[in-house]
Every structure is written in structure tokens, then in C-alpha cells.
Design a protein around this motif. Structure first.
Motif, PDB file in Angstrom:
ATOM      1  N   CYS A 150      -0.537  -9.352   0.532  1.00  0.00           N
ATOM      2  CA  CYS A 150       0.854  -9.577   0.267  1.00  0.00           C
ATOM      3  C   CYS A 150       1.998  -9.521   1.274  1.00  0.00           C
TER       4      CYS A 150
ATOM      5  N   GLY B 182       5.964  -8.490   1.359  1.00  0.00           N
ATOM      6  CA  GLY B 182       6.460  -8.338   0.023  1.00  0.00           C
ATOM      7  C   GLY B 182       7.430  -9.635  -0.357  1.00  0.00           C
TER       8      GLY B 182
ATOM      9  N   LEU C 206      -1.331  -6.523  -2.900  1.00  0.00           N
ATOM     10  CA  LEU C 206      -2.221  -5.745  -2.193  1.00  0.00           C
ATOM     11  C   LEU C 206      -2.327  -5.956  -0.676  1.00  0.00           C
ATOM     12  N   ASP C 207      -2.469  -5.176   0.244  1.00  0.00           N
ATOM     13  CA  ASP C 207      -2.569  -5.522   1.717  1.00  0.00           C
ATOM     14  C   ASP C 207      -3.216  -4.486   2.418  1.00  0.00           C
TER      15      ASP C 207
ATOM     16  N   VAL D  15       2.628  -2.715   3.576  1.00  0.00           N
ATOM     17  CA  VAL D  15       2.798  -2.238   2.218  1.00  0.00           C
ATOM     18  C   VAL D  15       4.146  -1.502   2.285  1.00  0.00           C
TER      19      VAL D  15
ATOM     20  N   ARG E 161       7.298  -2.111  -0.116  1.00  0.00           N
ATOM     21  CA  ARG E 161       7.889  -1.177  -1.223  1.00  0.00           C
ATOM     22  C   ARG E 161       9.256  -0.952  -1.004  1.00  0.00           C
TER      23      ARG E 161
ATOM     24  N   PHE F 136       3.068  -2.052  -5.273  1.00  0.00           N
ATOM     25  CA  PHE F 136       2.175  -2.636  -4.065  1.00  0.00           C
ATOM     26  C   PHE F 136       1.215  -1.543  -3.575  1.00  0.00           C
TER      27      PHE F 136
ATOM     28  N   VAL G 238      -2.214  -0.288  -0.748  1.00  0.00           N
ATOM     29  CA  VAL G 238      -2.976  -0.602   0.436  1.00  0.00           C
ATOM     30  C   VAL G 238      -4.479  -0.743   0.011  1.00  0.00           C
TER      31      VAL G 238
END
Length: 262
Positions: free
Chosen positions: A41, A44, A62-63, A69, A73, A81, A83
């Protein structure tokens, strides 16, 4: 050496980077999915478009990068979100999702073509798998980096660093059609008109060239960057209206049937 991401640097030219995501999303013909996952992602900003498209869905980004992340957020506090490494998530046992989208991420996963059955297997019957990857590895933006990194003064440090790679649309189509999916695959070459100082250098050092630069020690990193900048400027001359960066992108949208081996 594991590389890290800089969300602020990555978001330079965010409009140009986000356009393929929008065009990919337009071809996903899901009406009212309950669960949507953005795999890779980043910061975001594009995950938020999924929530806008499907306001009733549970959208998760998800990343593998904690930095990305954290930025996601902060930028999109209303979304979830986490990790997670793509390969670990695919191998997990979470319930299947209705839409699984991955934008400019799979090119960083070696052997990702072999992951397609598992990715399709994480999608609910009748759901959608959609992804986009760069297809510009033969462009000067990549070949200059490769040639420079192979020079003797740098090679000992840059050998084995992560570099993006991808396949032609037909390769992805064949792999997913072989799983029984209905597949739409295509490619587009954008002519991004960039402005600013050394814009192609700024672009590539936020993504594909970043691991190479991080692998170099102080001193050599600055030497590499200066020469890389010079060669890119010669390959992508400034015109009265800006610098043109041709960028080929590969798109795949697949609907997963109930018959896919899960």
C-alpha cells in the motif's frame, strides 16, 4: 543489505505515480465487496481511493516497510494498515478476500510469477485480483543504473541489491488463464512530463534506484549519485515544457472463478 523507503521522497510526482492505480481500479468490476486488500500500500494515499470506491468494504493496506505504514496511518487514520511481507501474507491462512489489489509492488518480489496461483488462491470465488507493475526495465532510467553499478569502483557494494523486474502482459495472462481466471491484461506507455531539478533522478532514486544507493558507503554513494545524475540528464534532456520520461506499465485484472484450486 535491506533497504528502507522514504514516503516523502516517494510521493514526489505523486500524481504521475498514482495514475496507473486509478486506471487499474477502473477495470475491477466488483459491485459491493466486503473485504478489500491493498498489497503493497505504500504511504496509503491510493488505498484511500479503494475506500471511496467501495465505502461499505473493510479496506486493509499492507506493506513490508514500517516507514510506509507509519506514513499511511498518519495520512489515513480511518483505514487499517499493517506491516506485512507479501510472501508471508500469501502463505498465511486468513480468510479469502473479495478484491486483492497490488500496485507497483510485485516487481520487487523475485519469482513473483510463481506466486500468482497463491495470490489467486487468496481471493474468494468470483472475486478479483488486480495488479500493475512497471515494464520499463529496458529504458535508460534502468540501464544506466545497471551499467554504473557494475563498474569496478561500485560493483563490490552493489552486487545482489534488489532491482525491480516484471513480465509482458501475455505472460501474466497465460499464467492466470491457466488457473481458470477471466483475464484482462494490457500495457500503456505514459509520457510523463516532469519539472524540477533533475526530475528523472528524483523519480528513480525514490523507487528503483534506491536500494543501489543505500548499498553504497558514504563517499562512494555521493560519487555514484553525481555520475548517475549526469548520465540521466544527458539521456532525458530538458525541453521547453519539461523533461519527458517514457514509462511503460503492465496491467492485469483477473476474476477468480469458483473452480480455482484453493
Amino acid at each position: 543489505m535491506a533497504h528502507t523507503w522514504d514516503p516523502g521522497h516517494y510521493l514526489t510526482y505523486a500524481g504521475e505515480r498514482g495514475r496507473p492505480f486509478v486506471e487499474l481500479l477502473q477495470r475491477v468490476d466488483a459491485d459491493a465487496p466486503a473485504t478489500v486488500v491493498d498489497l503493497g500500500c505504500g504511504p496509503g494515499n491510493l488505498t484511500a481511493l479503494l475506500a471511496q470506491r467501495w465505502p461499505g468494504a473493510r479496506v486493509t493496506g499492507l506493506d513490508s516497510s514500517p516507514e510506509m505504514v507509519e506514513a499511511a496511518r498518519a495520512a489515513e487514520p480511518g483505514l487499517a494498515f499493517a506491516v506485512a511481507d507479501l510472501r508471508d501474507w500469501v502463505a498465511g491462512d486468513a480468510p479469502p478476500v473479495d478484491v486483492l489489489l497490488s500496485n507497483a509492488t510485485l516487481q520487487w518480489v523475485p519469482g513473483h510469477l510463481d506466486l500468482l496461483p497463491a495470490l489467486a488462491g487468496r481471493v474468494a470465488p468470483g472475486g478479483w485480483l488486480a495488479f500493475q507493475v512497471p515494464g520499463n526495465v529496458d529504458e535508460p532510467s534502468h540501464t544506466i543504473r545497471t551499467g554504473l553499478a557494475a563498474e569496478e569502483r561500485f560493483a563490490a557494494h552493489t552486487a545482489g541489491v534488489a532491482v525491480p523486474s516484471s513480465h509482458d502482459p501475455a505472460t501474466y495472462l497465460e499464467a492466470l488463464a491457466g488457473l481458470g481466471c477471466t483475464v484482462d491484461a494490457w500495457e500503456t506507455t505514459y509520457l510523463h512530463v516532469l519539472t524540477g531539478e533533475d526530475p528523472v533522478f528524483t523519480w528513480v532514486t525514490g523507487t528503483g534506484a534506491r536500494p543501489t544507493l543505500q548499498a553504497l558507503p558514504d563517499g562512494l554513494r555521493e560519487e555514484f549519485a553525481a555520475e548517475f545524475r549526469r548520465r540521466l540528464a544527458a539521456a532525458y534532456p530538458t525541453r521547453p515544457y519539461g523533461v519527458v520520461l517514457p514509462f511503460r506499465r503492465i496491467f492485469v485484472v483477473a476474476q477468480v472463478p469458483g473452480g480455482v484450486d484453493r
